[in-house]
Design a protein around this motif. Sequence first.
Motif, PDB file in Angstrom:
ATOM      1  N   LYS A 189      59.993  -1.990 -35.637  1.00 21.79           N
ATOM      2  CA  LYS A 189      61.104  -3.697 -35.255  1.00 21.79           C
ATOM      3  C   LYS A 189      61.771  -4.136 -34.360  1.00 21.79           C
ATOM      4  O   LYS A 189      62.583  -4.652 -33.324  1.00 21.79           O
ATOM      5  N   THR A 190      63.112  -2.592 -35.187  1.00 23.57           N
ATOM      6  CA  THR A 190      64.214  -2.655 -34.238  1.00 23.57           C
ATOM      7  C   THR A 190      64.211  -3.111 -32.765  1.00 23.57           C
ATOM      8  O   THR A 190      65.030  -3.267 -32.091  1.00 23.57           O
ATOM      9  N   GLU A 191      63.643  -1.585 -32.379  1.00 18.55           N
ATOM     10  CA  GLU A 191      63.833  -0.958 -31.241  1.00 18.55           C
ATOM     11  C   GLU A 191      63.061  -1.875 -30.657  1.00 18.55           C
ATOM     12  O   GLU A 191      63.354  -2.034 -29.144  1.00 18.55           O
ATOM     13  N   LEU A 192      61.967  -3.106 -30.867  1.00 13.87           N
ATOM     14  CA  LEU A 192      61.105  -3.803 -30.157  1.00 13.87           C
ATOM     15  C   LEU A 192      62.152  -4.692 -29.660  1.00 13.87           C
ATOM     16  O   LEU A 192      62.446  -5.532 -28.631  1.00 13.87           O
ATOM     17  N   ARG A 197      54.654   1.157 -25.740  1.00 13.68           N
ATOM     18  CA  ARG A 197      55.125  -0.764 -25.768  1.00 13.68           C
ATOM     19  C   ARG A 197      56.785  -0.303 -25.117  1.00 13.68           C
ATOM     20  O   ARG A 197      56.788  -1.985 -24.332  1.00 13.68           O
ATOM     21  N   LEU A 198      57.356   0.085 -25.123  1.00 13.48           N
ATOM     22  CA  LEU A 198      59.025  -0.314 -25.101  1.00 13.48           C
ATOM     23  C   LEU A 198      59.213   0.462 -23.304  1.00 13.48           C
ATOM     24  O   LEU A 198      59.604  -0.206 -22.786  1.00 13.48           O
ATOM     25  N   THR A 199      57.650   0.784 -22.590  1.00 17.98           N
ATOM     26  CA  THR A 199      57.969   0.584 -21.341  1.00 17.98           C
ATOM     27  C   THR A 199      57.011  -0.649 -20.102  1.00 17.98           C
ATOM     28  O   THR A 199      56.436   0.125 -19.127  1.00 17.98           O
ATOM     29  N   ASP A 223      56.029 -10.315 -13.732  1.00 17.25           N
ATOM     30  CA  ASP A 223      56.446  -9.459 -14.707  1.00 17.25           C
ATOM     31  C   ASP A 223      55.484  -8.007 -14.225  1.00 17.25           C
ATOM     32  O   ASP A 223      54.431  -7.987 -14.160  1.00 17.25           O
ATOM     33  N   LYS A 224      56.324  -7.429 -14.473  1.00 22.81           N
ATOM     34  CA  LYS A 224      56.014  -5.634 -14.965  1.00 22.81           C
ATOM     35  C   LYS A 224      54.973  -5.442 -15.581  1.00 22.81           C
ATOM     36  O   LYS A 224      54.159  -4.543 -15.248  1.00 22.81           O
ATOM     37  N   GLU A 225      54.355  -5.773 -16.792  1.00 28.65           N
ATOM     38  CA  GLU A 225      53.232  -6.056 -17.736  1.00 28.65           C
ATOM     39  C   GLU A 225      52.156  -6.244 -16.840  1.00 28.65           C
ATOM     40  O   GLU A 225      51.253  -5.804 -17.448  1.00 28.65           O
ATOM     41  N   VAL A 226      52.201  -7.553 -15.826  1.00 28.60           N
ATOM     42  CA  VAL A 226      51.193  -7.993 -15.457  1.00 28.60           C
ATOM     43  C   VAL A 226      51.437  -7.226 -13.999  1.00 28.60           C
ATOM     44  O   VAL A 226      49.847  -6.667 -13.820  1.00 28.60           O
TER      45      VAL A 226
END
Length: 587
Positions: A322-325, A372-374, A507-510
């Motif tokens: 949770k914290t890292e997200l 997910r972090l990338t 957005d990078k995710e897209v």
Amino acid sequence: MKRFKFTPLGFGIVNGACVVLNGLGAYAVFNNLETKVYSVKVSRFMGGIKHVPIIRGIILFFYYIWLWFRLLDISYTHFDVSAARKSAKNRKFLEKRSRTFYIICTCLILGVFIVFPMLFNLLLSLAGVNDTQTLTIVSVFFKIACLFMLFVLLKNISVSKTLFKYNYAVNKVCNAYSYGNSLKYSKVLYASPYMALSPFNFFILSLILIYSLIPVLTFLGTGLLGVVFNIIASILIICLAYEVLFVIEYTKGRFVPMRYFSYLFVWLSWFSISKCESKHLRIAEAAMEEVVELNFDKINGLNAEDFAKDDIKFSLVYNEVKTELLNAGIDDTSETDLLIAQALNLKRSDILFLRKLRPTDYNKIRELLKRRLTRTPLDKILKRKEFFREEFYVDDFVLSPRPETEILAERVVNYVNKKKEKFNVLDMCTGSGCIAVAVAKNTSASVVGVDFSKRALAVARRNAINLGANVNFVLSDMFKDLKETKRFDIIVSNPPYVATGEIKNLDKEVREHDPIMALDGGADGLKFYRILAAEAPKFLKEYGKLFLEIGIGQAEEIVKLLTQNFKDIKVTNDYSNIPRIIEATRK
């Protein structure tokens, strides 16, 4: 793997489960937020009494009764504590729930064991049945029937029904671990819920034998002496009941004759269990894990991989993810749950009952977290996306369905259902097939899905099969490979509409994880709308409808494109009040 030297035993309490092994125990309760596990302090005397035949029966009989009431009282103090602290209303509810349970139990016990037998004997007397032997036999059977009736009533009363579900869960957990299975939920699922030596079985059998034998032993005496002898006889009967169940429990799996003989006693478990849900099993499993940890040095023949001492506390792992997200700017707390559930192949609701993780499970979670972090989109990691109340498979070859597209699908579904006709619907640029499947599942329409990508069509077919939708998918570059003789009542499309030069600004995710083919709408983003405006009329029936999803700021230009061949053009805004859907009727 060898068996436990002594079988773990346990029972349900109204809000949780208790497991005891080698005199040490633990109970787990669920407080609507997480599973809380507590150890039970037991004296060395209680831990060693199991080695003393005969005597152990009567001591364990009263010990289980004392422990059950003690934990019942304690469990209420832990149940939904966080909610209870927030308002006096919740505290009163918990107090009322506790009082109600005690009152109901007291009334049922008094009624079943005292009032009913007295009334029954009175009826027999009024009926003229005076034969002592007949009265004794009938009274025995009636009391046993009352005992069974008590448990059946408790099984069906809402305030106590959960107790029987936890009994079911505890029996499955104890049976799974007694016979050498590892601490895995999949093993518990297939374990038997019937257990000869369970505390409730012991209690029921003891009462049955007391009711059956004590009236027969009238020769022991009358008056005070008779009372003393009856007490002694009851104690011996309880001790005998325990030894019988003890022998059955430890021999039923080794000798075939004992297995069949055990059925005479194991079936008694039916009166103290009720089929449970996965959360009850998880809570019982948590109590078992705590007991195993307390007894680690006393359990022989267990593999280190089953009860690893280097297991990691789940709460620490959860907070770490949770914290890292959050530090990465991902503040949707549901992603923590979904990532962990995906890594461990569990339902999201099941992770609430986890207490510890093996290092291998922790590594699986870290692998998904790293992706997910990338900025790999969550739906690409989970390989699924919810759309129109259904779960669709998605991968890197299709665009993940957006909430705005649900508006488009909803407009088509509502239109078809309102007309109540057998429509033919064409979904152009179908992608994952989400629109086609949604229309096929929620209407009586005949649906065709078209896409230029073979890989996208493979995903669309998979979704149609998985969700039970009847859709015909066709490989075609827009309308090129479709026969003009085939006419449709509706054409719906969510084509690529991002201008080529704007893709780099997405957005990078897209831009890095959705296929460019599903995004690139040409130099101005209107390439596919020009094709639709010109070609769709050739494949629409007279007064057929065209439904389109459009990009931000494109409404005016697309309306101009449609004006030549369409009428009654209507623009609908999305949830953000942005023009998003266009409906038009063929001239």
